[in-house]
Design a protein around this motif. Sequence first.
Motif, short mmCIF file in Angstrom:
data_model
loop_
_atom_site.label_atom_id
_atom_site.label_comp_id
_atom_site.label_asym_id
_atom_site.label_seq_id
_atom_site.Cartn_x
_atom_site.Cartn_y
_atom_site.Cartn_z
N VAL A 195 0.43 9.37 -9.07
CA VAL A 195 -0.51 9.66 -10.17
C VAL A 195 -1.88 9.99 -9.60
CG1 VAL A 195 -1.76 8.64 -12.11
CG2 VAL A 195 0.71 8.29 -11.89
N ASP A 196 -2.32 9.21 -8.62
CA ASP A 196 -3.62 9.43 -8.01
C ASP A 196 -3.69 10.80 -7.31
OD1 ASP A 196 -6.27 8.45 -7.34
OD2 ASP A 196 -5.56 8.27 -5.28
N ALA A 197 -2.54 11.26 -6.78
CA ALA A 197 -2.48 12.56 -6.11
C ALA A 197 -2.39 13.72 -7.09
CB ALA A 197 -1.29 12.59 -5.15
N GLY A 198 -2.21 13.41 -8.37
CA GLY A 198 -2.10 14.46 -9.38
C GLY A 198 -0.76 15.15 -9.40
N VAL A 199 0.27 14.50 -8.85
CA VAL A 199 1.62 15.08 -8.85
C VAL A 199 2.21 14.98 -10.26
CG1 VAL A 199 3.96 14.85 -7.92
CG2 VAL A 199 1.99 14.51 -6.42
N LEU A 226 0.85 -1.19 0.00
CA LEU A 226 0.00 0.00 0.00
C LEU A 226 0.89 1.24 0.00
CD1 LEU A 226 -2.79 -0.75 2.64
CD2 LEU A 226 -3.13 -0.36 0.19
N ALA A 227 0.51 2.24 -0.77
CA ALA A 227 1.24 3.51 -0.79
C ALA A 227 0.25 4.66 -0.69
CB ALA A 227 2.09 3.64 -2.06
N THR A 228 0.59 5.65 0.13
CA THR A 228 -0.23 6.85 0.23
C THR A 228 0.66 8.07 0.02
OG1 THR A 228 0.06 6.87 2.64
CG2 THR A 228 -1.95 5.86 1.78
N VAL A 229 0.07 9.11 -0.54
CA VAL A 229 0.80 10.35 -0.81
C VAL A 229 0.03 11.51 -0.20
CG1 VAL A 229 1.51 11.99 -2.62
CG2 VAL A 229 1.95 9.55 -2.90
N TYR A 230 0.75 12.38 0.51
CA TYR A 230 0.18 13.61 1.05
C TYR A 230 0.98 14.79 0.51
CZ TYR A 230 -2.25 10.58 4.35
OH TYR A 230 -3.05 9.60 4.91
N GLY A 231 0.28 15.76 -0.04
CA GLY A 231 0.95 16.92 -0.58
C GLY A 231 0.66 17.11 -2.06
N PRO A 232 1.28 18.17 -2.60
CA PRO A 232 2.23 19.07 -1.96
C PRO A 232 1.57 19.89 -0.84
CG PRO A 232 2.28 19.28 -4.37
CD PRO A 232 1.06 18.49 -4.02
#
Length: 248
Positions: free
Chosen positions: A146-150, A49-55
């Motif tokens: 990609v899901d975070a729109g980075v 599992l991977a999660t991204v917070y930010g920017p």
Amino acid sequence: MSKIEFLSPEGLRVDGRRPAELRMITSRLGVFDQADGSAYFAQGNTKVLATVYGPHEPSSRMRMRHDRVFLNCEFSQASFASTQRKKRSKGERGMTELEVIIVDTFEPVIMGNLYPRSQIDIYIQVLQSDGGDLCACVNAATLALVDAGVAMKDLVCACAAGSIDTQPILDVNYLESQADGPSVPVAILPKSKSVLMIQLESRLHVEQFSHVLDLAVEGCHQVGRLMEATIRENVEALAASVGAQNLN
């Protein structure tokens, strides 16, 4: 106890795959609503599992970069993820090395100049470990970003190859890694065919290295096509959802 036959006379591996065959891959985007981006990536019995917070605003002034984003990675492994029952603590050497590898792999790809004075956090957790953990973590992080729109220059796709009795094999699982053969995890950018990461985890004869590397790169391209399909399906589902809301 009889010796394990890692390659049968018919050329099949212990799990029934052929030498150049990937394990089954399953991936999903948007698995956590609370995160800016998230993804689940499973390759065989290895599940991440991977999660991204930010920017977002940097957590400290030391992390502020006036011309680019600060990339932070934190890795953990579930206590039930592996048959190895040793106690794992935050800051363990192997975990720290993996965090550094993830940051070094993604920093050249993320268009950090678009996010000055900000920070992006990547949190990765291995739920189940059965070989190829590093590559699965890279692929899960790619999908979560990609899901975070980075903004990224390209997808980062990773896959490992190894060798048993001089036979190159793709996507080494845990049991095969115990055969004392080499394993070469590789990460690439498919469009430019640039190699971003390469790790040689044991000795490999120079004559075999090119064959193993070529197989790993081909595996990266296969993984990349599967990841693109997942992203496309996710976009189509979001578009259908938005369209349905507009009709209502």
